[in-house]
Design a protein around this motif. Structure first.
Motif, PDB file in Angstrom:
ATOM      1  N   ALA A   1       0.838  -1.197   0.000  1.00 39.59           N
ATOM      2  CA  ALA A   1       0.000   0.000   0.000  1.00 39.59           C
ATOM      3  C   ALA A   1       0.875   1.250   0.000  1.00 39.59           C
ATOM      4  O   ALA A   1       1.941   1.268   0.615  1.00 39.59           O
ATOM      5  CB  ALA A   1      -0.919   0.015   1.219  1.00 39.59           C
ATOM      6  N   VAL A   2       0.392   2.271  -0.697  1.00 39.87           N
ATOM      7  CA  VAL A   2       1.020   3.589  -0.700  1.00 39.87           C
ATOM      8  C   VAL A   2      -0.061   4.567  -0.259  1.00 39.87           C
ATOM      9  O   VAL A   2      -1.168   4.572  -0.797  1.00 39.87           O
ATOM     10  CB  VAL A   2       1.546   3.967  -2.098  1.00 39.87           C
ATOM     11  N   VAL A   3       0.277   5.382   0.744  1.00 40.18           N
ATOM     12  CA  VAL A   3      -0.673   6.333   1.311  1.00 40.18           C
ATOM     13  C   VAL A   3      -0.064   7.723   1.209  1.00 40.18           C
ATOM     14  O   VAL A   3       1.100   7.932   1.531  1.00 40.18           O
ATOM     15  CB  VAL A   3      -0.998   5.974   2.783  1.00 40.18           C
ATOM     16  N   GLY A   4      -0.865   8.685   0.762  1.00 35.92           N
ATOM     17  CA  GLY A   4      -0.384  10.038   0.527  1.00 35.92           C
ATOM     18  C   GLY A   4      -0.170  10.857   1.782  1.00 35.92           C
ATOM     19  O   GLY A   4      -0.407  10.411   2.907  1.00 35.92           O
ATOM     20  N   GLN A   5       0.263  12.080   1.561  1.00 33.21           N
ATOM     21  CA  GLN A   5       0.591  12.998   2.651  1.00 33.21           C
ATOM     22  C   GLN A   5      -0.596  13.262   3.568  1.00 33.21           C
ATOM     23  O   GLN A   5      -0.435  13.462   4.768  1.00 33.21           O
ATOM     24  CB  GLN A   5       1.089  14.324   2.083  1.00 33.21           C
ATOM     25  N   GLN A   6      -1.780  13.308   3.025  1.00 33.11           N
ATOM     26  CA  GLN A   6      -2.984  13.576   3.807  1.00 33.11           C
ATOM     27  C   GLN A   6      -3.701  12.278   4.207  1.00 33.11           C
ATOM     28  O   GLN A   6      -4.904  12.278   4.453  1.00 33.11           O
ATOM     29  CB  GLN A   6      -3.939  14.471   3.018  1.00 33.11           C
ATOM     30  N   ASN A   7      -2.957  11.187   4.221  1.00 34.13           N
ATOM     31  CA  ASN A   7      -3.463   9.856   4.587  1.00 34.13           C
ATOM     32  C   ASN A   7      -4.528   9.321   3.642  1.00 34.13           C
ATOM     33  O   ASN A   7      -5.367   8.514   4.036  1.00 34.13           O
ATOM     34  CB  ASN A   7      -3.948   9.826   6.042  1.00 34.13           C
ATOM     35  N   GLN A   8      -4.487   9.756   2.402  1.00 34.36           N
ATOM     36  CA  GLN A   8      -5.395   9.224   1.397  1.00 34.36           C
ATOM     37  C   GLN A   8      -4.729   8.039   0.696  1.00 34.36           C
ATOM     38  O   GLN A   8      -3.547   8.091   0.391  1.00 34.36           O
ATOM     39  CB  GLN A   8      -5.801  10.303   0.378  1.00 34.36           C
ATOM     40  N   PRO A   9      -5.455   6.945   0.506  1.00 32.18           N
ATOM     41  CA  PRO A   9      -4.857   5.790  -0.159  1.00 32.18           C
ATOM     42  C   PRO A   9      -4.573   6.107  -1.627  1.00 32.18           C
ATOM     43  O   PRO A   9      -5.450   6.575  -2.358  1.00 32.18           O
ATOM     44  CB  PRO A   9      -5.914   4.699  -0.023  1.00 32.18           C
ATOM     45  N   LEU A  10      -3.326   5.887  -2.032  1.00 32.83           N
ATOM     46  CA  LEU A  10      -2.935   6.115  -3.418  1.00 32.83           C
ATOM     47  C   LEU A  10      -2.842   4.804  -4.190  1.00 32.83           C
ATOM     48  O   LEU A  10      -3.049   4.780  -5.400  1.00 32.83           O
ATOM     49  CB  LEU A  10      -1.582   6.841  -3.479  1.00 32.83           C
ATOM     50  N   LEU A  63      -3.687  11.815  -6.185  1.00 33.86           N
ATOM     51  CA  LEU A  63      -4.713  10.978  -6.792  1.00 33.86           C
ATOM     52  C   LEU A  63      -4.193   9.547  -6.840  1.00 33.86           C
ATOM     53  O   LEU A  63      -2.983   9.322  -6.845  1.00 33.86           O
ATOM     54  CB  LEU A  63      -5.041  11.464  -8.206  1.00 33.86           C
ATOM     55  N   PRO A  64      -5.085   8.571  -6.841  1.00 32.03           N
ATOM     56  CA  PRO A  64      -4.627   7.178  -6.868  1.00 32.03           C
ATOM     57  C   PRO A  64      -3.689   6.902  -8.044  1.00 32.03           C
ATOM     58  O   PRO A  64      -3.851   7.457  -9.131  1.00 32.03           O
ATOM     59  CB  PRO A  64      -5.925   6.386  -7.016  1.00 32.03           C
ATOM     60  N   LEU A  65      -2.698   6.052  -7.784  1.00 30.18           N
ATOM     61  CA  LEU A  65      -1.759   5.651  -8.829  1.00 30.18           C
ATOM     62  C   LEU A  65      -2.456   4.697  -9.776  1.00 30.18           C
ATOM     63  O   LEU A  65      -2.907   3.632  -9.364  1.00 30.18           O
ATOM     64  CB  LEU A  65      -0.542   4.953  -8.206  1.00 30.18           C
ATOM     65  N   ARG A  66      -2.536   5.071 -11.015  1.00 28.88           N
ATOM     66  CA  ARG A  66      -3.194   4.229 -12.013  1.00 28.88           C
ATOM     67  C   ARG A  66      -2.220   3.813 -13.115  1.00 28.88           C
ATOM     68  O   ARG A  66      -2.621   3.505 -14.218  1.00 28.88           O
ATOM     69  CB  ARG A  66      -4.387   4.958 -12.605  1.00 28.88           C
ATOM     70  N   SER A  67      -0.952   3.821 -12.796  1.00 28.73           N
ATOM     71  CA  SER A  67       0.078   3.465 -13.763  1.00 28.73           C
ATOM     72  C   SER A  67       0.139   1.950 -13.933  1.00 28.73           C
ATOM     73  O   SER A  67       0.426   1.224 -12.973  1.00 28.73           O
ATOM     74  CB  SER A  67       1.430   3.988 -13.284  1.00 28.73           C
ATOM     75  N   PRO A  68      -0.112   1.466 -15.151  1.00 30.67           N
ATOM     76  CA  PRO A  68       0.007   0.020 -15.371  1.00 30.67           C
ATOM     77  C   PRO A  68       1.435  -0.479 -15.132  1.00 30.67           C
ATOM     78  O   PRO A  68       1.637  -1.585 -14.647  1.00 30.67           O
ATOM     79  CB  PRO A  68      -0.385  -0.163 -16.840  1.00 30.67           C
ATOM     80  N   ARG A  69       2.423   0.364 -15.447  1.00 27.94           N
ATOM     81  CA  ARG A  69       3.815  -0.025 -15.224  1.00 27.94           C
ATOM     82  C   ARG A  69       4.093  -0.174 -13.726  1.00 27.94           C
ATOM     83  O   ARG A  69       4.720  -1.143 -13.303  1.00 27.94           O
ATOM     84  CB  ARG A  69       4.764   0.999 -15.829  1.00 27.94           C
TER      85      ARG A  69
END
Length: 154
Positions: free
Chosen positions: A10-19, A125-131
């Motif tokens: 999991a990766v969570v952003g600066q404002q504790n939003q799940p990325l 914003l959520p990471l949507r990178s297929p790579r």
């Protein structure tokens, strides 16, 4: 010989939003994914407590070590310079040498930095990178299929 078993990254952003949150394994269903979201959310408190108390972890820089053990999982944490939080959730098998996890965090953090360096990437914003997703999946599969150093010595 048991293998390292990464259940979730999991990766969570600066404002504790799940990325980014992805579960791994053969029996991933909606219930497990919801449970892992909850575990990550609870781990945020443990991470912030560790940072506020300035409890020294291993000398791995931003690697914070074991943050939050539950009856079924162990949650390890990593904090970037930009306050982006990374979590790796393992099944509850014992792991004495967590340098393997520290190396995995550094690889995932490097991949995150490469992904977010894209000029078209929108932060928070959520990471949507297929790579990104493919490389994380490959990395987890590689770690889950190789014995850890302590397991190789057993």
């Amino acid at each position: 010989m048991s293998k390292l078993n990464i259940v979730c990254v999991a990766v969570v952003g600066q404002q504790n939003q799940p990325l980014y949150i992805k579960a791994f394994g053969e029996d991933v269903d909606g219930h497990l994914l919801l449970k892992l979201h909850h575990v990550v959310h609870c781990s945020l408190d443990a991470l912030e407590e560790r940072v506020l108390m300035k409890v020294p972890a291993n000398s791995g820089g931003a690697y914070l070590g074991l943050l939050y053990p539950t009856p079924h999982f162990k949650v390890y944490g990593y904090l970037s310079n930009t306050a982006t939080k990374f979590f790796i959730i393992l099944d509850h098998n014992p792991l004495r040498d967590d340098s393997v996890i520290a190396k995995a965090f550094k690889k995932i953090h490097g991949l995150y930095a490469d992904t977010t360096s894209n000029p078209f990437h929108e932060f928070n914003l959520p990471l949507r990178s297929p790579r990104f997703d493919a490389v994380v999946s490959t990395l987890v599969a590689a770690y889950n299929n190789q014995p850890t150093q302590e397991q190789a010595l057993a």
